[in-house]
Every structure is written in structure tokens, then in C-alpha cells.
Design a protein around this motif. Structure first.
Motif, PDB file in Angstrom:
ATOM      1  N   TYR A  32      -0.546  -1.126  11.197  1.00 17.74           N
ATOM      2  CA  TYR A  32      -1.813  -0.428  11.426  1.00 17.74           C
ATOM      3  C   TYR A  32      -2.698  -0.547  10.183  1.00 17.74           C
ATOM      4  O   TYR A  32      -3.886  -0.859  10.283  1.00 17.74           O
ATOM      5  CB  TYR A  32      -1.524   1.037  11.747  1.00 17.74           C
ATOM      6  CG  TYR A  32      -2.705   1.820  12.247  1.00 17.74           C
ATOM      7  CD1 TYR A  32      -3.006   1.873  13.599  1.00 17.74           C
ATOM      8  CD2 TYR A  32      -3.521   2.518  11.360  1.00 17.74           C
ATOM      9  CE1 TYR A  32      -4.098   2.597  14.067  1.00 17.74           C
ATOM     10  CE2 TYR A  32      -4.606   3.243  11.811  1.00 17.74           C
ATOM     11  CZ  TYR A  32      -4.890   3.280  13.164  1.00 17.74           C
ATOM     12  OH  TYR A  32      -5.969   3.991  13.619  1.00 17.74           O
ATOM     13  N   ARG A  33      -2.124  -0.324   9.000  1.00 16.70           N
ATOM     14  CA  ARG A  33      -2.883  -0.449   7.746  1.00 16.70           C
ATOM     15  C   ARG A  33      -3.386  -1.874   7.552  1.00 16.70           C
ATOM     16  O   ARG A  33      -4.528  -2.095   7.150  1.00 16.70           O
ATOM     17  CB  ARG A  33      -2.018  -0.048   6.548  1.00 16.70           C
ATOM     18  CG  ARG A  33      -2.042   1.425   6.238  1.00 16.70           C
ATOM     19  CD  ARG A  33      -1.400   1.724   4.891  1.00 16.70           C
ATOM     20  NE  ARG A  33      -0.005   1.321   4.813  1.00 16.70           N
ATOM     21  CZ  ARG A  33       1.011   2.060   5.234  1.00 16.70           C
ATOM     22  NH1 ARG A  33       0.800   3.237   5.766  1.00 16.70           N
ATOM     23  NH2 ARG A  33       2.249   1.610   5.119  1.00 16.70           N
ATOM     24  N   SER A  34      -2.533  -2.850   7.816  1.00 12.84           N
ATOM     25  CA  SER A  34      -2.931  -4.236   7.580  1.00 12.84           C
ATOM     26  C   SER A  34      -4.052  -4.658   8.528  1.00 12.84           C
ATOM     27  O   SER A  34      -4.941  -5.417   8.140  1.00 12.84           O
ATOM     28  CB  SER A  34      -1.741  -5.184   7.673  1.00 12.84           C
ATOM     29  OG  SER A  34      -1.340  -5.370   9.001  1.00 12.84           O
ATOM     30  N   ILE A  35      -4.039  -4.154   9.740  1.00 11.52           N
ATOM     31  CA  ILE A  35      -5.117  -4.468  10.684  1.00 11.52           C
ATOM     32  C   ILE A  35      -6.417  -3.821  10.229  1.00 11.52           C
ATOM     33  O   ILE A  35      -7.489  -4.427  10.296  1.00 11.52           O
ATOM     34  CB  ILE A  35      -4.733  -4.005  12.103  1.00 11.52           C
ATOM     35  CG1 ILE A  35      -3.703  -4.973  12.675  1.00 11.52           C
ATOM     36  CG2 ILE A  35      -5.943  -3.907  13.011  1.00 11.52           C
ATOM     37  CD1 ILE A  35      -3.085  -4.525  13.960  1.00 11.52           C
ATOM     38  N   THR A  36      -6.322  -2.608   9.724  1.00  8.66           N
ATOM     39  CA  THR A  36      -7.511  -1.914   9.223  1.00  8.66           C
ATOM     40  C   THR A  36      -8.074  -2.633   7.993  1.00  8.66           C
ATOM     41  O   THR A  36      -9.281  -2.810   7.868  1.00  8.66           O
ATOM     42  CB  THR A  36      -7.158  -0.457   8.854  1.00  8.66           C
ATOM     43  OG1 THR A  36      -6.593   0.175   9.999  1.00  8.66           O
ATOM     44  CG2 THR A  36      -8.386   0.313   8.423  1.00  8.66           C
ATOM     45  N   SER A  94      -7.533  -5.848   7.094  1.00  8.26           N
ATOM     46  CA  SER A  94      -7.862  -7.259   7.333  1.00  8.26           C
ATOM     47  C   SER A  94      -7.927  -7.535   8.830  1.00  8.26           C
ATOM     48  O   SER A  94      -7.026  -8.152   9.403  1.00  8.26           O
ATOM     49  CB  SER A  94      -6.811  -8.146   6.666  1.00  8.26           C
ATOM     50  OG  SER A  94      -7.098  -9.499   6.891  1.00  8.26           O
ATOM     51  N   PRO A  95      -9.003  -7.086   9.485  1.00  3.68           N
ATOM     52  CA  PRO A  95      -9.082  -7.225  10.943  1.00  3.68           C
ATOM     53  C   PRO A  95      -9.182  -8.665  11.442  1.00  3.68           C
ATOM     54  O   PRO A  95      -9.007  -8.921  12.620  1.00  3.68           O
ATOM     55  CB  PRO A  95     -10.346  -6.437  11.308  1.00  3.68           C
ATOM     56  CG  PRO A  95     -11.127  -6.322  10.051  1.00  3.68           C
ATOM     57  CD  PRO A  95     -10.158  -6.424   8.917  1.00  3.68           C
TER      58      PRO A  95
END
Length: 194
Positions: free
Chosen positions: A148-152, A154-155
Motif C-alpha cells: 500500500y505504501r509503495s503504491i502511494t 510510486s503509483p
């Protein structure tokens, strides 16, 4: 086990099937409920992950069900998985697909048994040399928080379950019964089962 939540994904577009797969009938119940009942022997809570707009039809078909609408703007099953994580951040998730009708208790029991041993972020069955079967898999809350953090952060990255499974500490389970992973995602596949 009290940290494990079952999530049945029903929010796909069902383009190949031509109608909502989770609401098709099997043994007198909707497919989504049929799949949820497969985890009943393990005494796990189960929620149904749906797209916005699907909830009224699912509530009518499964009145006792708990439903979660996709909350993120992601494509594919990652949307349902991370939407469930967002609502239940402390839970590990047993992810199921509403169209895997032949999934059996032994396959689920083996997965949960290995998950109980711990040590990994993801617990999934592997198909072939490099492809993971993401359904009937367990995703830990810690790994989902990191995803979830990585998507936020680096979308623009690859937003597929496969990419997270390849990058993470993933326990790869051998498939003993390939038929348990059959996916009934089109009318032709369904007729072949009959």
C-alpha cells in the motif's frame, strides 16, 4: 487464526462470462457464497469484495453477507485486496476468487497449515516456473501495508499481484490437485465442467 480474514473477490468485470459471475448459481446458492462456504470449516470471518454499484444485488442474493466496495483506483484483484487491507489493516487475508468452484478443503487446509508456521509475507501456490496463483493465497498485513505504501509513493510502478509476489518473501506452495484451481470465467469453461 484469529488474525486471518477471508476475502472473496467478486468485483471483476465478468466480460468473458457476460454476466456477474459471483451471482451465478451453484447448488442453489450464488457462486460467491459457495466459495465463502468452503472456508466455514476453518471458522474464519469472510467478506465479499465488490465494485461500487454491485452491493444491492449482492445484498439481495446473500442477505447475511458482509460486503466491502472497492475503495481504491486500482485495476484488477489488487483493488479488492488493498481495499480490504485499508479497512482491516491488522488482518492477514486469505484471498479467494468467486469463480474457482472446484477449490477444495484440503488445498485450503494445506495453505493455512503452512501459513501458521510463519516466516513469509505471502503464501501462494505456484503454477509453472514463474507464475503464481494469487487466489487461495494468504497475504500478511505487514506485506500489504508495505504494498500500500509503495503504491502511494510510486503509483507508476507495476501494480499487479504477480509483481508484489515476485518481489516479496513469498512461500511457494506446490499444487497437488490442478483441478482445484480451475477458473470458470467464461460460458465455454462452464459448459466444459457440465
Amino acid at each position: 487464526m484469529n488474525n486471518l480474514l477471508g476475502v472473496v473477490l467478486c468485483g471483476g468485470e465478468s466480460r468473458r462470462m457476460g454476466r456477474d459471475k459471483g451471482l451465478l448459481g451453484k447448488d442453489g446458492v450464488p457462486w460467491a457464497q459457495f466459495i465463502a462456504e468452503k472456508v466455514a470449516p476453518f471458522d474464519l470471518p469472510v467478506i465479499f469484495s465488490v465494485r461500487p454499484g454491485q452491493t444491492p444485488a449482492y445484498r439481495a442474493a446473500i442477505p447475511e453477507g458482509d460486503f466491502l466496495e472497492d475503495r481504491l483506483n486500482l485495476g484488477g484483484p489488487l483493488n479488492g485486496l488493498l481495499s480490504a487491507h485499508e479497512l482491516f489493516p491488522g488482518k492477514d487475508i486469505l484471498l479467494l476468487a468467486c469463480d474457482m468452484l472446484d477449490l477444495d478443503e484440503v488445498t485450503i487446509r494445506d495453505l493455512i497449515g503452512i501459513y501458521r508456521d510463519g516466516g513469509y509475507e505471502y503464501y501462494v501456490y505456484q503454477l509453472g516456473s514463474g507464475f503464481f496463483q494469487p487466489f487461495c493465497g494468504i497475504y500478511t498485513g505487514g506485506a500489504l501495508a508495505e504494498a500500500y505504501r509503495s503504491i502511494t509513493d510510486s503509483p507508476s510502478q507495476d501494480l499487479s499481484l504477480q509483481s508484489f509476489l515476485k518481489k516479496g518473501r513469498t512461500k511457494k506452495l506446490m499444487i497437488e490437485r490442478m483441478e482445484a484451481f480451475a477458473n470458470y470465467n467464461s460460458p465455454g469453461r462452464l459448459r466444459a465442467k457440465s
